[in-house]
Design a protein around this motif. Sequence first.
Motif, mmCIF file in Angstrom:
data_model
loop_
_atom_site.group_PDB
_atom_site.id
_atom_site.type_symbol
_atom_site.label_atom_id
_atom_site.label_comp_id
_atom_site.label_asym_id
_atom_site.label_seq_id
_atom_site.Cartn_x
_atom_site.Cartn_y
_atom_site.Cartn_z
ATOM 1 N N ALA A 110 0.809 -1.238 0.000
ATOM 2 C CA ALA A 110 0.000 0.000 0.000
ATOM 3 C C ALA A 110 0.830 1.271 0.000
ATOM 4 O O ALA A 110 0.461 2.256 0.629
ATOM 5 N N SER A 111 1.955 1.272 -0.699
ATOM 6 C CA SER A 111 2.803 2.465 -0.597
ATOM 7 C C SER A 111 2.670 3.414 -1.783
ATOM 8 O O SER A 111 3.129 4.547 -1.705
ATOM 9 N N LYS A 112 2.046 3.010 -2.862
ATOM 10 C CA LYS A 112 2.085 3.846 -4.072
ATOM 11 C C LYS A 112 0.726 4.513 -4.339
ATOM 12 O O LYS A 112 0.230 5.242 -3.503
ATOM 13 N N SER A 113 0.135 4.256 -5.513
ATOM 14 C CA SER A 113 -1.141 4.926 -5.823
ATOM 15 C C SER A 113 -2.184 4.683 -4.737
ATOM 16 O O SER A 113 -2.938 5.581 -4.348
ATOM 17 N N THR A 114 -2.179 3.465 -4.216
ATOM 18 C CA THR A 114 -3.172 3.105 -3.186
ATOM 19 C C THR A 114 -3.068 4.025 -1.973
ATOM 20 O O THR A 114 -4.075 4.458 -1.422
ATOM 21 N N ARG A 115 -1.860 4.333 -1.569
ATOM 22 C CA ARG A 115 -1.685 5.194 -0.397
ATOM 23 C C ARG A 115 -2.159 6.622 -0.686
ATOM 24 O O ARG A 115 -2.616 7.337 0.211
ATOM 25 N N ALA A 116 -2.061 7.034 -1.948
ATOM 26 C CA ALA A 116 -2.416 8.418 -2.302
ATOM 27 C C ALA A 116 -3.923 8.635 -2.419
ATOM 28 O O ALA A 116 -4.392 9.771 -2.400
ATOM 29 N N ALA A 117 -4.681 7.556 -2.542
ATOM 30 C CA ALA A 117 -6.103 7.697 -2.904
ATOM 31 C C ALA A 117 -6.930 8.318 -1.784
ATOM 32 O O ALA A 117 -6.592 8.235 -0.610
ATOM 33 N N ALA A 118 -8.051 8.913 -2.210
ATOM 34 C CA ALA A 118 -8.991 9.492 -1.241
ATOM 35 C C ALA A 118 -9.911 8.417 -0.665
ATOM 36 O O ALA A 118 -10.485 8.611 0.401
ATOM 37 N N GLY A 119 -10.086 7.334 -1.396
ATOM 38 C CA GLY A 119 -10.872 6.210 -0.877
ATOM 39 C C GLY A 119 -12.355 6.294 -1.154
ATOM 40 O O GLY A 119 -13.151 5.556 -0.561
ATOM 41 N N MET A 120 -12.771 7.181 -2.078
ATOM 42 C CA MET A 120 -14.212 7.247 -2.403
ATOM 43 C C MET A 120 -14.622 6.002 -3.180
ATOM 44 O O MET A 120 -13.899 5.557 -4.074
ATOM 45 N N LEU A 121 -15.774 5.465 -2.850
ATOM 46 C CA LEU A 121 -16.320 4.326 -3.602
ATOM 47 C C LEU A 121 -17.365 4.901 -4.555
ATOM 48 O O LEU A 121 -18.577 4.787 -4.341
ATOM 49 N N GLY A 122 -16.862 5.549 -5.614
ATOM 50 C CA GLY A 122 -17.724 6.373 -6.463
ATOM 51 C C GLY A 122 -18.390 5.623 -7.601
ATOM 52 O O GLY A 122 -18.263 6.027 -8.756
ATOM 53 N N ALA A 123 -19.126 4.580 -7.287
ATOM 54 C CA ALA A 123 -19.785 3.811 -8.360
ATOM 55 C C ALA A 123 -20.714 4.703 -9.181
ATOM 56 O O ALA A 123 -20.879 4.497 -10.383
#
Length: 364
Positions: A39-52
Amino acid sequence: MKTKYDVAVIGGGIIGCSIAYYLAKENIDVAVFEETQIASKSTRAAAGMLGAHSECDDLEIFYPFARSSQLDYFQLQDELKELSGVNIELRKGGIFQLAYSEHEKDELSATLALPTISWYDCTAVRNRENSVSEDIIGAAYIEDDVNVLPHSTCLAFSKSAQVFGASIFEFTPVLAIQKEDDTYTIKTNKGTFQAKTVVVANGVWSSSFFHQLGLHHTLSPVKGECISVSSEQPLLKHTLFHEHCYIVPRDNGRLVIGATMVKNDWHEQPTLGGLESLIAKAKTMLPTITDLKIESCWAGLRPQTFDKKPFIGYHPEDEDILFATGHFRNGILLAPATGQMIRDLIVKKDVRKDWIEAFKINRI
Ligand code: FAD
Ligand code: GLY
Protein backbone atom coordinates in the motif's frame (compact mmCIF):
# COMPACT_ATOMS: atom_id res chain seq x y z
CA MET A 1 12.52 -20.45 2.29
CA LYS A 2 9.50 -21.73 0.37
CA THR A 3 9.92 -20.85 -3.31
CA LYS A 4 7.05 -22.67 -5.11
CA TYR A 5 3.48 -21.28 -5.26
CA ASP A 6 0.33 -21.88 -7.26
CA VAL A 7 0.00 -18.17 -8.04
CA ALA A 8 2.49 -15.29 -7.89
CA VAL A 9 1.02 -11.78 -7.79
CA ILE A 10 3.32 -8.92 -8.83
CA GLY A 11 2.47 -5.76 -6.86
CA GLY A 12 1.19 -5.20 -3.35
CA GLY A 13 -1.21 -2.31 -3.94
CA ILE A 14 -4.95 -2.63 -3.35
CA ILE A 15 -5.40 -4.68 -6.54
CA GLY A 16 -2.65 -7.24 -5.81
CA CYS A 17 -3.75 -7.58 -2.17
CA SER A 18 -7.42 -8.02 -3.02
CA ILE A 19 -6.49 -10.74 -5.53
CA ALA A 20 -4.32 -12.47 -2.90
CA TYR A 21 -7.21 -12.31 -0.43
CA TYR A 22 -9.79 -13.91 -2.71
CA LEU A 23 -7.35 -16.59 -3.92
CA ALA A 24 -6.08 -17.51 -0.44
CA LYS A 25 -9.69 -17.74 0.77
CA GLU A 26 -10.17 -20.50 -1.85
CA ASN A 27 -7.14 -22.36 -0.44
CA ILE A 28 -4.94 -21.38 -3.36
CA ASP A 29 -1.28 -21.08 -2.46
CA VAL A 30 -0.50 -17.47 -3.38
CA ALA A 31 2.48 -15.15 -2.91
CA VAL A 32 2.56 -11.36 -3.40
CA PHE A 33 5.84 -9.73 -4.46
CA GLU A 34 6.02 -6.03 -3.61
CA GLU A 35 8.90 -3.77 -4.57
CA THR A 36 8.59 -1.53 -1.49
CA GLN A 37 5.89 -1.87 1.17
CA ILE A 38 2.29 -2.94 0.91
CA ALA A 39 0.00 0.00 0.00
CA SER A 40 2.80 2.47 -0.60
CA LYS A 41 2.08 3.85 -4.07
CA SER A 42 -1.14 4.93 -5.82
CA THR A 43 -3.17 3.10 -3.19
CA ARG A 44 -1.69 5.19 -0.40
CA ALA A 45 -2.42 8.42 -2.30
CA ALA A 46 -6.10 7.70 -2.90
CA ALA A 47 -8.99 9.49 -1.24
CA GLY A 48 -10.87 6.21 -0.88
CA MET A 49 -14.21 7.25 -2.40
CA LEU A 50 -16.32 4.33 -3.60
CA GLY A 51 -17.72 6.37 -6.46
CA ALA A 52 -19.78 3.81 -8.36
CA HIS A 53 -22.22 6.63 -9.26
CA SER A 54 -20.12 9.78 -9.08
CA GLU A 55 -17.33 8.30 -11.26
CA CYS A 56 -19.68 6.47 -13.64
CA ASP A 57 -19.16 7.24 -17.31
CA ASP A 58 -20.60 4.02 -18.71
CA LEU A 59 -23.85 2.45 -17.57
CA GLU A 60 -23.42 -0.84 -19.43
CA ILE A 61 -20.06 -2.09 -18.18
CA PHE A 62 -18.54 0.22 -15.57
CA TYR A 63 -21.71 0.66 -13.52
CA PRO A 64 -22.65 -2.99 -12.82
CA PHE A 65 -19.00 -3.94 -12.16
CA ALA A 66 -18.41 -0.93 -9.91
CA ARG A 67 -21.74 -1.26 -8.13
CA SER A 68 -21.16 -4.93 -7.28
CA SER A 69 -17.73 -3.99 -5.92
CA GLN A 70 -19.16 -1.11 -3.90
CA LEU A 71 -21.86 -3.32 -2.37
CA ASP A 72 -19.23 -5.94 -1.43
CA TYR A 73 -17.50 -3.38 0.77
CA PHE A 74 -20.47 -3.18 3.14
CA GLN A 75 -19.91 -6.83 4.07
CA LEU A 76 -16.10 -6.76 3.71
CA GLN A 77 -15.84 -4.13 6.42
CA ASP A 78 -16.73 -6.66 9.17
CA GLU A 79 -15.14 -9.67 7.45
CA LEU A 80 -11.73 -7.99 7.10
CA LYS A 81 -11.88 -6.50 10.60
CA GLU A 82 -12.53 -9.90 12.11
CA LEU A 83 -9.71 -11.56 10.16
CA SER A 84 -7.05 -8.85 10.29
CA GLY A 85 -8.01 -6.58 13.16
CA VAL A 86 -7.77 -3.63 10.72
CA ASN A 87 -10.68 -1.21 10.44
CA ILE A 88 -11.16 -0.01 6.86
CA GLU A 89 -13.18 2.92 8.27
CA LEU A 90 -16.07 2.76 5.86
CA ARG A 91 -17.62 6.14 6.38
CA LYS A 92 -21.22 6.82 5.49
CA GLY A 93 -22.62 10.19 4.46
CA GLY A 94 -22.33 9.87 0.71
CA ILE A 95 -21.52 12.49 -1.91
CA PHE A 96 -23.08 15.77 -2.99
CA GLN A 97 -22.16 16.15 -6.65
CA LEU A 98 -22.47 19.91 -7.07
CA ALA A 99 -23.95 21.88 -9.98
CA TYR A 100 -23.32 25.61 -10.45
CA SER A 101 -25.58 26.10 -13.51
CA GLU A 102 -28.57 24.57 -15.30
CA HIS A 103 -26.09 23.20 -17.85
CA GLU A 104 -24.19 21.35 -15.10
CA LYS A 105 -27.50 20.07 -13.70
CA ASP A 106 -28.33 18.70 -17.18
CA GLU A 107 -24.92 17.00 -17.24
CA LEU A 108 -25.93 15.16 -14.06
CA SER A 109 -29.11 13.79 -15.66
CA ALA A 110 -27.63 10.31 -16.30
CA THR A 111 -26.49 10.11 -12.66
CA LEU A 112 -29.86 11.40 -11.45
CA ALA A 113 -31.59 8.64 -13.44
CA LEU A 114 -29.79 5.94 -11.43
CA PRO A 115 -31.68 4.33 -8.54
CA THR A 116 -31.31 5.92 -5.09
CA ILE A 117 -30.01 9.29 -6.40
CA SER A 118 -31.99 12.47 -5.78
CA TRP A 119 -31.72 16.17 -6.64
CA TYR A 120 -31.37 18.67 -3.78
CA ASP A 121 -31.69 22.39 -4.51
CA CYS A 122 -29.20 24.85 -2.98
CA THR A 123 -31.30 25.42 0.15
CA ALA A 124 -31.76 21.70 0.74
CA VAL A 125 -28.00 21.07 0.35
CA ARG A 126 -27.18 23.94 2.70
CA ASN A 127 -29.71 22.65 5.25
CA ARG A 128 -27.54 19.55 5.49
CA GLU A 129 -24.14 21.18 4.92
CA ASN A 130 -24.34 24.83 5.90
CA SER A 131 -20.78 25.71 4.85
CA VAL A 132 -21.26 24.77 1.19
CA SER A 133 -20.94 27.64 -1.29
CA GLU A 134 -24.11 29.65 -1.95
CA ASP A 135 -23.10 29.76 -5.63
CA ILE A 136 -24.39 26.23 -6.34
CA ILE A 137 -27.86 25.75 -7.78
CA GLY A 138 -28.05 22.31 -6.17
CA ALA A 139 -26.52 18.85 -6.11
CA ALA A 140 -27.16 15.20 -6.87
CA TYR A 141 -27.17 13.38 -3.55
CA ILE A 142 -25.55 9.93 -3.78
CA GLU A 143 -25.94 8.21 -0.45
CA ASP A 144 -24.18 4.96 -1.43
CA ASP A 145 -20.92 6.58 -2.59
CA VAL A 146 -19.30 6.18 0.81
CA ASN A 147 -15.55 6.16 1.45
CA VAL A 148 -12.91 3.95 3.07
CA LEU A 149 -9.32 4.48 4.20
CA PRO A 150 -7.34 3.09 1.23
CA HIS A 151 -4.12 2.31 3.09
CA SER A 152 -5.99 0.45 5.86
CA THR A 153 -8.15 -1.37 3.32
CA CYS A 154 -5.10 -2.63 1.46
CA LEU A 155 -3.46 -3.74 4.72
CA ALA A 156 -6.70 -5.43 5.76
CA PHE A 157 -6.72 -7.40 2.48
CA SER A 158 -3.07 -8.38 2.81
CA LYS A 159 -3.26 -9.39 6.48
CA SER A 160 -6.50 -11.31 5.88
CA ALA A 161 -4.86 -13.07 2.91
CA GLN A 162 -2.02 -14.07 5.25
CA VAL A 163 -4.55 -15.48 7.74
CA PHE A 164 -5.68 -17.77 4.89
CA GLY A 165 -2.05 -18.79 4.18
CA ALA A 166 -0.83 -16.24 1.60
CA SER A 167 2.83 -15.17 1.64
CA ILE A 168 3.67 -11.48 1.32
CA PHE A 169 7.20 -10.52 0.25
CA GLU A 170 7.91 -6.81 0.80
CA PHE A 171 11.01 -5.07 -0.60
CA THR A 172 11.07 -7.81 -3.24
CA PRO A 173 10.80 -6.32 -6.74
CA VAL A 174 10.12 -8.77 -9.54
CA LEU A 175 12.88 -8.26 -12.08
CA ALA A 176 11.78 -10.71 -14.78
CA ILE A 177 9.37 -13.57 -15.46
CA GLN A 178 10.01 -16.45 -17.78
CA LYS A 179 8.11 -19.63 -18.68
CA GLU A 180 9.94 -22.97 -18.61
CA ASP A 181 7.81 -26.03 -19.38
CA ASP A 182 4.54 -25.37 -17.53
CA THR A 183 5.99 -23.20 -14.79
CA TYR A 184 6.83 -19.54 -14.48
CA THR A 185 10.18 -18.55 -12.99
CA ILE A 186 9.98 -15.24 -11.14
CA LYS A 187 13.32 -13.50 -10.67
CA THR A 188 13.57 -11.14 -7.72
CA ASN A 189 16.33 -9.47 -5.70
CA LYS A 190 15.84 -12.22 -3.10
CA GLY A 191 16.26 -15.14 -5.46
CA THR A 192 14.12 -17.13 -7.85
CA PHE A 193 10.58 -18.35 -7.22
CA GLN A 194 8.28 -20.64 -9.21
CA ALA A 195 4.55 -20.43 -9.86
CA LYS A 196 2.09 -22.08 -12.21
CA THR A 197 0.24 -18.79 -12.71
CA VAL A 198 1.37 -15.15 -12.56
CA VAL A 199 -0.84 -12.09 -12.11
CA VAL A 200 0.63 -8.76 -13.22
CA ALA A 201 -0.87 -6.21 -10.81
CA ASN A 202 1.83 -3.61 -10.28
CA GLY A 203 -0.15 -0.52 -11.18
CA VAL A 204 1.28 1.97 -13.63
CA TRP A 205 4.59 0.05 -13.64
CA SER A 206 2.90 -3.01 -15.24
CA SER A 207 3.93 -1.82 -18.70
CA SER A 208 7.45 -3.21 -18.24
CA PHE A 209 5.98 -6.73 -18.00
CA PHE A 210 3.70 -6.18 -21.02
CA HIS A 211 6.81 -5.72 -23.13
CA GLN A 212 8.54 -8.80 -21.66
CA LEU A 213 5.38 -10.76 -22.47
CA GLY A 214 5.29 -9.73 -26.11
CA LEU A 215 2.48 -7.14 -25.82
CA HIS A 216 2.61 -3.63 -27.24
CA HIS A 217 0.24 -2.08 -24.66
CA THR A 218 1.25 0.71 -22.30
CA LEU A 219 -0.09 2.43 -19.22
CA SER A 220 0.38 6.12 -18.64
CA PRO A 221 0.55 7.91 -15.28
CA VAL A 222 -2.01 10.55 -14.40
CA LYS A 223 -0.61 12.19 -11.31
CA GLY A 224 -3.04 13.22 -8.58
CA GLU A 225 -2.10 15.65 -5.82
CA CYS A 226 -3.99 15.96 -2.52
CA ILE A 227 -3.93 18.09 0.62
CA SER A 228 -5.29 17.16 4.01
CA VAL A 229 -6.50 19.88 6.38
CA SER A 230 -7.97 19.74 9.85
CA SER A 231 -10.40 21.68 11.99
CA GLU A 232 -11.40 21.29 15.61
CA GLN A 233 -15.10 21.24 14.75
CA PRO A 234 -15.99 18.93 11.83
CA LEU A 235 -16.88 21.16 8.88
CA LEU A 236 -18.45 18.51 6.63
CA LYS A 237 -20.44 15.27 6.98
CA HIS A 238 -20.73 14.53 3.25
CA THR A 239 -18.18 14.47 0.45
CA LEU A 240 -18.41 17.41 -1.97
CA PHE A 241 -17.58 16.61 -5.60
CA HIS A 242 -17.31 18.83 -8.66
CA GLU A 243 -15.52 18.29 -11.96
CA HIS A 244 -13.24 15.49 -10.71
CA CYS A 245 -12.31 17.47 -7.57
CA TYR A 246 -13.57 16.66 -4.12
CA ILE A 247 -13.43 17.30 -0.40
CA VAL A 248 -13.78 14.10 1.60
CA PRO A 249 -14.49 14.22 5.36
CA ARG A 250 -12.53 11.77 7.49
CA ASP A 251 -12.54 11.25 11.25
CA ASN A 252 -11.44 13.89 13.78
CA GLY A 253 -12.36 16.91 11.64
CA ARG A 254 -9.90 15.96 8.92
CA LEU A 255 -10.73 16.79 5.27
CA VAL A 256 -8.95 15.40 2.22
CA ILE A 257 -8.92 17.78 -0.75
CA GLY A 258 -8.22 16.09 -4.07
CA ALA A 259 -7.06 15.81 -6.68
CA THR A 260 -5.25 17.17 -9.69
CA MET A 261 -5.04 15.26 -12.99
CA VAL A 262 -1.54 15.75 -14.43
CA LYS A 263 -0.92 13.60 -17.49
CA ASN A 264 2.36 11.77 -18.14
CA ASP A 265 4.16 13.01 -15.04
CA TRP A 266 6.14 10.20 -13.38
CA HIS A 267 7.24 12.33 -10.40
CA GLU A 268 5.51 11.34 -7.19
CA GLN A 269 5.85 14.70 -5.40
CA PRO A 270 3.19 17.41 -5.36
CA THR A 271 4.03 20.76 -6.96
CA LEU A 272 3.15 24.23 -5.67
CA GLY A 273 1.17 24.91 -8.84
CA GLY A 274 -0.86 21.72 -8.35
CA LEU A 275 -1.62 22.54 -4.72
CA GLU A 276 -2.53 26.14 -5.62
CA SER A 277 -5.09 24.94 -8.16
CA LEU A 278 -6.54 22.51 -5.62
CA ILE A 279 -6.95 25.18 -2.98
CA ALA A 280 -8.64 27.48 -5.50
CA LYS A 281 -11.03 24.69 -6.47
CA ALA A 282 -11.77 23.74 -2.87
CA LYS A 283 -12.67 27.37 -2.05
CA THR A 284 -15.35 27.37 -4.74
CA MET A 285 -17.03 24.43 -3.00
CA LEU A 286 -16.40 25.31 0.65
CA PRO A 287 -15.33 28.97 1.04
CA THR A 288 -14.34 28.71 4.73
CA ILE A 289 -11.84 25.93 3.98
CA THR A 290 -9.06 28.54 3.73
CA ASP A 291 -9.18 28.94 7.55
CA LEU A 292 -8.22 25.31 8.14
CA LYS A 293 -4.74 24.10 9.03
CA ILE A 294 -2.69 22.10 6.55
CA GLU A 295 -1.75 18.65 7.84
CA SER A 296 0.06 17.17 4.85
CA CYS A 297 0.14 16.91 1.09
CA TRP A 298 1.09 14.11 -1.25
CA ALA A 299 0.77 12.75 -4.78
CA GLY A 300 0.27 9.41 -6.50
CA LEU A 301 0.18 8.02 -10.04
CA ARG A 302 -3.13 6.75 -11.39
CA PRO A 303 -2.55 3.94 -13.91
CA GLN A 304 -4.44 4.83 -17.10
CA THR A 305 -5.13 2.59 -20.12
CA PHE A 306 -5.91 3.84 -23.64
CA ASP A 307 -9.70 3.75 -22.99
CA LYS A 308 -9.61 4.40 -19.21
CA LYS A 309 -11.00 0.92 -18.46
CA PRO A 310 -8.77 -1.53 -16.56
CA PHE A 311 -7.03 -4.53 -18.08
CA ILE A 312 -8.44 -7.55 -16.21
CA GLY A 313 -8.04 -10.98 -17.77
CA TYR A 314 -5.78 -13.50 -19.48
CA HIS A 315 -2.78 -12.89 -21.69
CA PRO A 316 -4.14 -13.42 -25.24
CA GLU A 317 -1.89 -16.45 -25.79
CA ASP A 318 -1.36 -17.85 -22.30
CA GLU A 319 -4.02 -18.39 -19.64
CA ASP A 320 -1.31 -18.80 -16.99
CA ILE A 321 -0.55 -15.09 -17.16
CA LEU A 322 -3.25 -12.66 -16.10
CA PHE A 323 -3.41 -8.88 -15.90
CA ALA A 324 -5.16 -6.80 -13.26
CA THR A 325 -4.04 -3.25 -13.77
CA GLY A 326 -4.96 0.16 -15.17
CA HIS A 327 -7.68 0.98 -12.66
CA PHE A 328 -7.10 4.71 -13.16
CA ARG A 329 -9.40 6.76 -10.86
CA ASN A 330 -11.19 3.79 -9.31
CA GLY A 331 -8.80 1.13 -8.03
CA ILE A 332 -10.08 1.31 -4.47
CA LEU A 333 -13.69 1.05 -5.60
CA LEU A 334 -12.98 -1.79 -8.06
CA ALA A 335 -10.63 -3.88 -5.89
CA PRO A 336 -13.19 -6.43 -4.60
CA ALA A 337 -14.75 -7.03 -8.04
CA THR A 338 -11.28 -7.31 -9.62
CA GLY A 339 -10.04 -9.76 -6.98
CA GLN A 340 -13.10 -11.95 -7.47
CA MET A 341 -12.91 -11.81 -11.27
CA ILE A 342 -9.22 -12.86 -11.26
CA ARG A 343 -10.00 -15.65 -8.77
CA ASP A 344 -12.84 -16.91 -10.97
CA LEU A 345 -10.68 -16.82 -14.10
CA ILE A 346 -7.93 -18.79 -12.33
CA VAL A 347 -10.27 -21.43 -10.91
CA LYS A 348 -12.21 -21.46 -14.22
CA LYS A 349 -15.54 -20.42 -12.72
CA ASP A 350 -18.08 -18.55 -14.84
CA VAL A 351 -17.37 -14.85 -15.35
CA ARG A 352 -19.76 -12.45 -17.10
CA LYS A 353 -18.89 -12.53 -20.81
CA ASP A 354 -19.37 -8.78 -21.25
CA TRP A 355 -16.83 -8.11 -18.48
CA ILE A 356 -14.31 -10.49 -20.07
CA GLU A 357 -14.71 -8.70 -23.42
CA ALA A 358 -14.66 -5.18 -21.99
CA PHE A 359 -11.58 -5.69 -19.81
CA LYS A 360 -9.44 -8.08 -21.89
CA ILE A 361 -6.05 -6.58 -22.73
CA ASN A 362 -6.33 -7.31 -26.46
CA ARG A 363 -9.62 -5.44 -26.92
CA ILE A 364 -7.99 -3.37 -29.65
P1 FAD B 1 -0.57 0.68 -6.79
O1 FAD B 1 -1.27 1.05 -5.56
O2 FAD B 1 0.31 1.71 -7.42
O3 FAD B 1 0.26 -0.62 -6.47
C1 FAD B 1 1.19 -1.17 -7.38
C2 FAD B 1 2.31 -1.76 -6.54
O4 FAD B 1 3.23 -2.47 -7.38
C3 FAD B 1 3.14 -0.69 -5.83
O5 FAD B 1 3.09 -0.92 -4.44
C4 FAD B 1 4.55 -0.84 -6.40
O6 FAD B 1 5.56 -0.63 -5.44
C5 FAD B 1 4.53 -2.29 -6.85
N1 FAD B 1 5.49 -2.61 -7.91
C6 FAD B 1 5.83 -1.87 -9.00
N2 FAD B 1 6.72 -2.54 -9.77
C7 FAD B 1 6.95 -3.73 -9.14
C8 FAD B 1 7.76 -4.85 -9.44
N3 FAD B 1 8.52 -4.90 -10.53
N4 FAD B 1 7.77 -5.89 -8.56
C9 FAD B 1 7.01 -5.86 -7.44
N5 FAD B 1 6.21 -4.81 -7.12
C10 FAD B 1 6.18 -3.77 -7.97
N6 FAD B 1 -9.52 5.21 -6.50
C11 FAD B 1 -10.73 5.05 -5.92
O7 FAD B 1 -11.38 4.03 -6.12
N7 FAD B 1 -11.26 6.02 -5.13
C12 FAD B 1 -10.61 7.19 -4.88
O8 FAD B 1 -11.11 8.05 -4.16
C13 FAD B 1 -9.35 7.39 -5.49
N8 FAD B 1 -8.68 8.54 -5.27
C14 FAD B 1 -7.44 8.71 -5.82
C15 FAD B 1 -6.75 9.88 -5.54
C16 FAD B 1 -5.46 10.05 -6.03
C17 FAD B 1 -4.73 11.31 -5.71
C18 FAD B 1 -4.86 9.03 -6.81
C19 FAD B 1 -3.47 9.18 -7.33
C20 FAD B 1 -5.57 7.86 -7.10
C21 FAD B 1 -6.86 7.70 -6.62
N9 FAD B 1 -7.61 6.55 -6.88
C22 FAD B 1 -8.82 6.35 -6.29
C23 FAD B 1 -7.10 5.51 -7.80
C24 FAD B 1 -6.45 4.38 -7.04
O9 FAD B 1 -5.57 4.89 -6.08
C25 FAD B 1 -5.71 3.45 -8.00
O10 FAD B 1 -6.53 3.08 -9.08
C26 FAD B 1 -5.26 2.19 -7.27
O11 FAD B 1 -4.55 2.51 -6.10
C27 FAD B 1 -4.41 1.31 -8.17
O12 FAD B 1 -4.01 0.22 -7.36
P2 FAD B 1 -2.87 -0.75 -7.85
O13 FAD B 1 -2.73 -1.80 -6.83
O14 FAD B 1 -3.13 -1.16 -9.26
O15 FAD B 1 -1.56 0.18 -7.93
N1 GLY C 1 -11.26 8.84 -7.85
C1 GLY C 1 -10.65 10.03 -7.42
C2 GLY C 1 -9.36 10.35 -8.04
O1 GLY C 1 -8.83 9.55 -8.78
O2 GLY C 1 -8.83 11.40 -7.80
